[in-house]
Write an enzyme that holds these catalytic residues in place. Sequence first.
Site, PDB file in Angstrom:
ATOM      1  N   HIS A 258      39.310  54.889  46.086  1.00  0.00           N
ATOM      2  CA  HIS A 258      40.070  55.291  44.903  1.00  0.00           C
ATOM      3  C   HIS A 258      40.073  54.183  43.846  1.00  0.00           C
ATOM      4  O   HIS A 258      39.716  54.404  42.683  1.00  0.00           O
ATOM      5  CB  HIS A 258      41.508  55.627  45.309  1.00  0.00           C
ATOM      6  CG  HIS A 258      42.426  55.913  44.166  1.00  0.00           C
ATOM      7  ND1 HIS A 258      42.790  57.195  43.815  1.00  0.00           N
ATOM      8  CD2 HIS A 258      43.032  55.091  43.274  1.00  0.00           C
ATOM      9  CE1 HIS A 258      43.589  57.131  42.754  1.00  0.00           C
ATOM     10  NE2 HIS A 258      43.747  55.866  42.398  1.00  0.00           N
ATOM     11  N   GLU A 259      40.476  52.993  44.260  1.00  0.00           N
ATOM     12  CA  GLU A 259      40.594  51.905  43.286  1.00  0.00           C
ATOM     13  C   GLU A 259      39.237  51.560  42.684  1.00  0.00           C
ATOM     14  O   GLU A 259      39.141  51.205  41.507  1.00  0.00           O
ATOM     15  CB  GLU A 259      41.242  50.675  43.925  1.00  0.00           C
ATOM     16  CG  GLU A 259      42.690  50.886  44.362  1.00  0.00           C
ATOM     17  CD  GLU A 259      43.591  51.426  43.268  1.00  0.00           C
ATOM     18  OE1 GLU A 259      43.351  51.130  42.085  1.00  0.00           O
ATOM     19  OE2 GLU A 259      44.530  52.185  43.591  1.00  0.00           O
TER      20      GLU A 259
ATOM     21  N   HIS B 287      38.473  53.498  39.585  1.00  0.00           N
ATOM     22  CA  HIS B 287      38.990  52.892  38.349  1.00  0.00           C
ATOM     23  C   HIS B 287      38.065  51.757  37.902  1.00  0.00           C
ATOM     24  O   HIS B 287      37.773  51.594  36.714  1.00  0.00           O
ATOM     25  CB  HIS B 287      40.370  52.278  38.582  1.00  0.00           C
ATOM     26  CG  HIS B 287      41.477  53.272  38.790  1.00  0.00           C
ATOM     27  ND1 HIS B 287      41.742  54.282  37.901  1.00  0.00           N
ATOM     28  CD2 HIS B 287      42.398  53.385  39.785  1.00  0.00           C
ATOM     29  CE1 HIS B 287      42.794  54.969  38.338  1.00  0.00           C
ATOM     30  NE2 HIS B 287      43.200  54.451  39.472  1.00  0.00           N
TER      31      HIS B 287
ATOM     32  N   HIS C 122      35.057  52.959  36.170  1.00  0.00           N
ATOM     33  CA  HIS C 122      35.419  53.451  34.833  1.00  0.00           C
ATOM     34  C   HIS C 122      35.470  52.280  33.844  1.00  0.00           C
ATOM     35  O   HIS C 122      35.029  52.393  32.697  1.00  0.00           O
ATOM     36  CB  HIS C 122      36.787  54.147  34.929  1.00  0.00           C
ATOM     37  CG  HIS C 122      37.119  55.074  33.809  1.00  0.00           C
ATOM     38  ND1 HIS C 122      38.370  55.607  33.657  1.00  0.00           N
ATOM     39  CD2 HIS C 122      36.387  55.562  32.784  1.00  0.00           C
ATOM     40  CE1 HIS C 122      38.385  56.389  32.583  1.00  0.00           C
ATOM     41  NE2 HIS C 122      37.200  56.381  32.035  1.00  0.00           N
TER      42      HIS C 122
END
Length: 719
Positions: free
Chosen positions: A501-502, A505, A508
């Site tokens: 998940h992290e 980010h 991105h």
Amino acid sequence: MSTSKLAAALLTAALGTMTMNAIAAPALSPDNPFARESTLPFKWPPLDKIKNEHYVPAMEAGMAEQRQEVAEIVNNKAAPTFENTIVALERSGQMLNRAATVFFALSSSNTNPDIEKAQTDMAPKLSAHSDGIYLDAALFARVKKLYDQRQSLKLDPESLRLLERYHTNFVRAGANLSDAQKQELRALNEKISSKTTEFRQLVLKGDNAAAVVVDTKAELDGLSDAQIATAAEAAKTRGKEGKYVLTLLNTTGQPPLAQLKNRAVRERLYKASAGRGWSGEFDTTKLIADIVKLRADRAKLLGYPTHAAYVLEDETALTAEAVNGMLNQLAPAAVANAKREAADMQQLIDEQAKANGTPSFQLQAWDWDFYAEQVRARKYAYDDAQVRPYFELNRVLVDGVLFAAQELYGLKFTERKDLPIYQEDVRVFEVTDRDGSQLGLFLFDPYARSNKRGGAWMNSFVEQSRLFGNKPVVTNTLNIPKPPAGQPTLLTWDEVTTTFHEFGHAIHGLFSSVQYPQFSGTNVPRDFVEYPSQYNEMWATEPRVLANYAKHHQTGASMPKALMDKVLAAQKFNQGYATTEYLAAAILDQRYHQLAPGKTPAASDIAAFEANALKSAQVDFAPVPPRYRSTYFLHIFSSPIGYSAGYYAYIWSEVLARDTEHWFKTHGGLKRENGDLLRSKVLSKGFSADALTIFRDFYGKSPEIGPLLEARGLTGGAE
Ligand SMILES: [Zn+2]
């Protein structure tokens, strides 16, 4: 979560000036590492030279420098142009940005008493500084003049958008208010800033103080030897040698609840967690009452009925009605699902009591994880202890997370040991792009520490922008318990998912390809920012990725296919619980922030308010408490805006993430051409275009809720 939005808010908070009659800037000592741009690769901050005493002078001087820069814009005799006003504003405040970025990053991940004190002192000053810019009438007049002629300025799309964003930012910050109202607004902002800082620090101290002391090893039956060693270690550092300390994560649920066989110890651990902040030295209810009231008052002053209305207008959701509609649609199905799960567990409890000849009992919140683990083991015939040996941290990172990025986007990761770090466990990777060029740096800070706040997050040390020629430097910070020296770090399935998940980010931030820092990477609305991260979770379970990282830490043997299949099949297990605990927190957040001024609760009413909010939304199912109770809900009360009225954003973004997962699955999955398409249409765009437009351009149509309901097993509907 992503805190770059938080950083952006604070830095937008940092974009400002007190008054145009600026007092001459106190010169910053040339020895201060923030005095000039870093000369290290990627403008990496010189962390080996930065000391506690450098932050405050650098931020003070940075504010003064920016006041000077803004004064020059305002006093420019030439008529306003896009370059001499908007771009000049975007360029201002670089010294402040350098200092504040490192300061806020470390205040979350590696704080100390000096940083905490500086935070308390600086928060209201930064807030006032921001107000100074946004409430400057002469500056706004220049922005407005450009905004009114924007169609005739022949700007490229990103520049036009920048002008529009500045106008919006000014208006939302109160630029249209009268002088008296502006004064009132400044006072409110300063108070909100101090109170939220106080909340954050009190929660961190309260978390440490609420750690549970256990006298004997026997009471820890069920925990692994490594976990018991960690608990003994934690006791030692607290001067309680010979005892055991179970430290708390910031969530209501605590991982050892799944393993502890002693029901009384489970109850103590749960109650210590859920009971944090309600009374005594670390009571946060007064701060909550103050923050909620101040926010409602500020919304009114700015012309909005509630704080939620103010926040949501600038999100993709737009209105409180849209958010309530979504939450109300999901809540009954989630709670019905949780009740079915509870019934399975109650049956197990009753059966075991009968077999043992002991009295049965009713399932409580502190029993949930323990029996869920057993139901999971029964239904899927595996438990966490069986799978953890296959999830060794380094393999999960390198052969899982980074491997998927290599397959999808053609990236290469090379560990660097030559750059100064802020803590010895932090790892640095240089990221090489598909064409062999340098893309950026990725930092990985995995372990829990007493001076790190709870949760997991991403932030940026350097944001990509062509304006400054900056390549991104991004970090992932997790809270994985550190095993004793010499022992491997074996993850739970949750921790594996969090790591993916992290990194979503991080990617991105790394892929950002924009002109202006304002639009860089993860500087997108809160209800869009969790989209790339939740999408990236899909690669944790992709068979080819899973097979590449899930290998036994001692033997190197692949995880047996049957066990892997069970892990995959168990994906929908316990989703009633997970969805309900999340929705309860999201609803709580909306209830606090959808209150009109004068209607907000007093400190003594916070407990009753929380109970009523959950009850009236029909998510008051005692065995499934909110993921965060009010008193330690850092997302919404620990910074001026943060995730306030925005905690729903995770599920809003998850709709986009699940649609994207569905798209990959129907377009050939893990393939370079698929990864490259997502990169070009979504991951490189930052906020240089409207969020929904970005999504539609990739997906080919508007978001659909079906894949989310399917993924969370919510298609069965309410009972
Ligand atoms: Zn996230």
